[in-house]
Design an enzyme around this catalytic site. Structure first.
Site, mmCIF file in Angstrom:
data_model
loop_
_atom_site.group_PDB
_atom_site.id
_atom_site.type_symbol
_atom_site.label_atom_id
_atom_site.label_comp_id
_atom_site.label_asym_id
_atom_site.label_seq_id
_atom_site.Cartn_x
_atom_site.Cartn_y
_atom_site.Cartn_z
ATOM 1 N N ASN A 1 -8.187 -11.014 -1.814
ATOM 2 C CA ASN A 1 -7.444 -12.259 -1.946
ATOM 3 C C ASN A 1 -8.003 -13.286 -0.979
ATOM 4 O O ASN A 1 -8.434 -12.942 0.122
ATOM 5 C CB ASN A 1 -5.970 -12.053 -1.583
ATOM 6 C CG ASN A 1 -5.172 -11.411 -2.697
ATOM 7 O OD1 ASN A 1 -5.617 -11.360 -3.835
ATOM 8 N ND2 ASN A 1 -3.992 -10.913 -2.379
ATOM 9 N N ARG B 1 -4.648 -6.688 -7.599
ATOM 10 C CA ARG B 1 -5.779 -5.948 -7.028
ATOM 11 C C ARG B 1 -5.740 -4.459 -7.391
ATOM 12 O O ARG B 1 -6.776 -3.898 -7.786
ATOM 13 C CB ARG B 1 -5.824 -6.176 -5.517
ATOM 14 C CG ARG B 1 -6.249 -7.602 -5.149
ATOM 15 C CD ARG B 1 -6.134 -7.853 -3.656
ATOM 16 N NE ARG B 1 -4.755 -7.704 -3.206
ATOM 17 C CZ ARG B 1 -4.389 -7.640 -1.923
ATOM 18 N NH1 ARG B 1 -5.318 -7.663 -0.980
ATOM 19 N NH2 ARG B 1 -3.116 -7.544 -1.598
#
Length: 817
Positions: free
Chosen positions: A45, A27
């Site tokens: 996520n 990320r």
């Protein structure tokens, strides 16, 4: 409904990225690229993937999609990226949103990774707050698989849950710009695990980083053996240069000859021990940090007892912070599995003290639990043959999946029934296939002990828990005496699901096809190993099989002629008996050979009396037993203490020379009406020629080399005849015998010259460590083609062209010490 259209060249796209993309800094990687490209959106996520929405100029969104794959973090493994065009809605900045639970496919657990260069710089920087911290890690390195209790992968589902983060670690963990953003093993001196040294009685001898390192170092310096807790279990460690220390380790571990691995401080230290090709450096220094077998240098500063009788050393570099701190001693250390020979790896502290207390003088441990035991991976260098050969696939590679491009199935990630494979009996791994991917466990080992069978059960339980799947089918080897098969029978009955039995050599060939993406091809496989239960209830081990129907069927087209095995397991442990039986079976005189000199009077009487009627002999087509017989006939190895020792030492002898003499190895059963039967390589003339050459005084190393050339020539002729008849798409080399890199190289050269496409292993071992992959591939391929496994029990069995009346003994010869 038509896709939304962009306004003024601005587009918004939803991307779903699956694979090993959590716990690896993915990320922050996305946020960095979006900021550099001036894009807006978010990522998050869920339990199945990383979900992204990104908006901006069309060409920049396209660049984002390209760079998220091309510049992925080191530990990321992207399995798939899907995209959908959305209606642009504007926004400011790119944010990392809160995770959601998601549904459907589960995400993947990253493998453990060696300490990265950034963490090493910090660990040895006196100004850094993690100076000499023995558990330093970040999103690019450290434990993953071995600390994971459950999914989704988060600190609370790892064994780091017992270590609350201090404020400074918490701030790093929450900062998307930090290298430790959401690094679950994050810790420091103030909030992380603690080193302790204990005696065999559990008494604490030292605690804390520096006192513990000093104490254990002094014990190693004194020539003692110690046990050290690593990422996936305990190692037994001693000074590799000390004959006394290595000898003590061998006696206590009950491992008289099998080689030990050696850890060296850095790549320069490795180069002082072995011949180090430039291409091997990235293998040793990559995030996996495997043990790599390389040619030993003359005068290398290690005891000859480390790898007796061999010309190679298994070397590895430090891959944990504790290793790096210990290796400040500057000399190589033996680092071998913390177990007694034949037992599983010790990873629990109490169990380690109980089982290793008679081997180690002291224990360097810590208070972070190991959730999943994981042995070191082993690779073998194969000069000129491309990537190194996997010998044991475990730490650094498990539990990464292998794609199963199943004929008739959807793309990887498409839902499909789960298939669980029990694996083989030796070098065991288990496997779970689901949704177009096969997940192999870490190396479990030989299932000859109760402890090993418990380890097998634990590994399969953990696999099913991670994937939240109950198997629709359970697969096992056909051998009626295997503990793995008995386990599979019980599990299938408990779950009320079908049990599918897969023939051993069919599974070997299907494993090769699965890893090379060729399950839908017609592959002529040369499957050479020690022993496997054949379809005619005899022992096979030198087979030519034709794989077809998407991997679900295999026909036996040829094989090695009979190599008798006297006395089952006892014959395996005593190659001299195999050599004598083979010579007697073909009318070759024992006298004047090393076989006659080694046999006891009792052995010779029994074998001579048994020869006419083959009483007490197991009929085999085993290439492994042929290697054993030749090794003994040349006087190289008559009795073994570890699996394939005679064959390994025969290869070592063959590498000492380039000189070879011609030996006969005729191919029978071809031409005319015989083409409807199996082609057979007859070992009788071969063994007669070798015996004559031994009596004539030809050097053992020349005959060892000559045997390898004769076998390669014979297999190439066999391949040529069968390929002419059956027109395969490729030729595959698999089975434990192809761990012999000399034979594999010679045969590959011959097959390539004849115009064949040759497939060899690069992801899973050719030995029984790959059997579970083949088992799930065969069964999953059948399901994908709409063949219910319970209704087609013969679909996974190769045809036996020449069934015989012989039967193997109740104790399976493949199970070796």
């Amino acid at each position: 409904m038509s896709a939304p259209t962009a306004r003024h060249g601005v587009v918004r796209e939803s991307l779903i990225v699956r694979g090993v993309v959590q716990g690896v800094g993915f990320r922050p990687h996305l946020a960095r690229i979006a900021a550099e490209l001036g894009l807006v959106g978010q990522c998050r996520n869920d339990s199945t993937a990383v979900v992204i929405e990104v908006e901006g100029a069309a060409e920049r969104v396209e660049a984002f999609a390209t760079r998220l794959v091309g510049e992925a973090p080191p530990l990321a493994r992207i399995a798939s990226v899907s995209s959908v065009r959305l209606v642009p809605c504007g926004g400011t900045g790119f944010v990392i949103a809160a995770s959601t639970s998601g549904s459907g496919l589960r995400t993947m657990v990253p493998p453990d990774a060696a300490t990265c260069a950034d963490c090493l710089r910090e660990m040895f920087d006196p100004a850094d707050r993690r100076y000499r911290h023995p558990f330093i890690s970040c999103t690019n390195c450290g434990p993953r698989f071995t600390i994971t209790v459950d999914l989704p992968y988060d600190r609370r589902t790892t064994t780091m849950a017992d270590f609350p983060m201090c404020p400074r670690c918490s701030a790093e963990y929450a900062d998307p710009t930090d290298r430790r953003f959401h690094a679950q093993p994050i810790a420091c001196h103030g909030c992380g695990p603690t080193l302790t040294v204990t005696g065999t009685d559990g008494r604490v001898l030292a605690s804390g980083t520096e006192p513990s390192l000093a104490a254990i170092g002094a014990i190693i310096d004194a020539g003692e053996v110690v046990a050290i807790k690593g990422l996936g279990g305990y190692h037994l460690v001693c000074d590799a240069g000390s004959d006394g220390a290595v000898g003590a380790l061998r006696r206590r571990k009950h491992r008289p000859d099998q080689p030990f691995a050696v850890m060296a401080r850095d790549i320069d230290a490795v180069a002082s021990l072995v011949a180090l090709p430039e291409a091997a450096v990235p293998v040793l220094t990559g995030s996996e940090h495997p043990i790599l077998l390389l040619p030993r240098r003359i005068g290398a500063a290690v005891s000859d007892s480390v790898a007796p009788g061999l010309d190679e050393l298994g070397v590895l570099l430090p891959y944990t912070p504790v290793h790096h701190l210990l290796m400040e001693c500057g000399r190589p250390l033996v680092v071998t599995s913390g177990n007694l020979s034949g037992d599983p790896l010790c990873f629990d502290d109490d169990d380690a003290r109980a089982r290793l207390g008679a081997i180690a003088t002291a224990f360097l441990s810590h208070d972070r639990a190991i959730a999943v035991p994981c042995e070191d991976s082993v690779l073998a260098w194969a000069p000129g043959a491309g990537p190194p050969l996997p010998v044991r696939r475990s730490r650094g590679y498990a539990p990464l999946p292998i794609e199963l491009p199943l004929p008739g199935a959807g793309p990887a990630g498409s839902p499909s029934p789960a298939v669980l494979a029990a694996g083989a009996e030796v070098k065991n791994t288990a496997a779970l296939a689901r949704d177009g991917q096969a997940f192999l466990s870490a190396h479990i080992g030989d299932l000859g002990s109760w402890e090993s069978r418990l380890a097998h059960q634990a590994a399969t339980d953990q696999m099913l828990r991670f994937h939240r799947r109950s198997p629709a089918v359970v697969v096992a080897d056909r051998h009626p005496g295997y503990a793995s098969r008995a386990w599979a029978v019980r599990l299938a009955a408990d779950l009320g699901v079908p049990l599918v039995e897969v023939q051993h050599h069919h599974a070997h060939l299907a494993a090769l096809a699965a890893e090379t993406g060729t399950l839908d091809a017609r592959i002529l496989g040369l499957v050479l190993d020690g022993t496997g239960y054949g379809c005619d209830a005899t022992v096979w081990g030198g087979e030519a099989l034709l794989l077809g129907d998407g991997g679900t069927t295999a026909a036996r087209l040829g094989h090695l002629g009979e190599v008798p095995l006297p006395g089952g397991d006892a014959g395996v442990r005593n190659p001299v008996r195999v050599a004598a039986a083979l010579m007697l079976a073909h009318g070759v005189d024992l006298d004047g050979t090393p076989v006659a000199a080694e046999l006891t009077d009792a052995e010779r009487r029994l074998l001579t009396a048994a020869a006419p009627a083959r009483v007490g002999w197991v009929r085999t087509s085993s290439a492994g037993r042929l290697f054993d017989a030749v090794s003994s006939l040349l006087g190289i190895r008559h009795r073994i203490s570890y699996e394939a020792q005679a064959a390994v030492e025969l290869e070592v002898a063959a590498r000492r020379t380039d000189v070879a003499v011609p030996l006969r190895f005729p191919l029978l059963g071809i031409g005319g009406a015989a083409q409807q039967g199996a082609a057979v390589l007859d070992p009788g003339p071969l063994i007669a020629d070798i015996a004559d050459a031994v009596r004539a005084g030809v050097a053992a190393e020349v005959l060892a080399r000559s045997f390898h050339h004769a076998l390669a020539d014979g297999l190439a002729r066999l391949t040529g005849v069968l390929a002419e008849q059956h027109r395969p798409d490729a030729v595959g080399l698999t089975g434990g015998v192809f761990g012999n890199r000399l034979l594999a190289g010679l045969l590959c050269e011959r097959l390539a010259m004849d115009g064949h496409r040759v497939l060899t292993h690069r992801e899973v071992p050719p030995n029984d460590g790959g059997i579970a992959l083949g088992q799930v591939a065969i069964c999953a391929a059948g399901l994908a083609r709409g063949r219910p496994p319970a209704g087609h029990p013969t679909a996974s069995h190769p045809t036996a062209s020449h069934p015989t009346a012989s039967h193997p003994t109740a104790s399976h010869p493949e199970h070796q010490p």
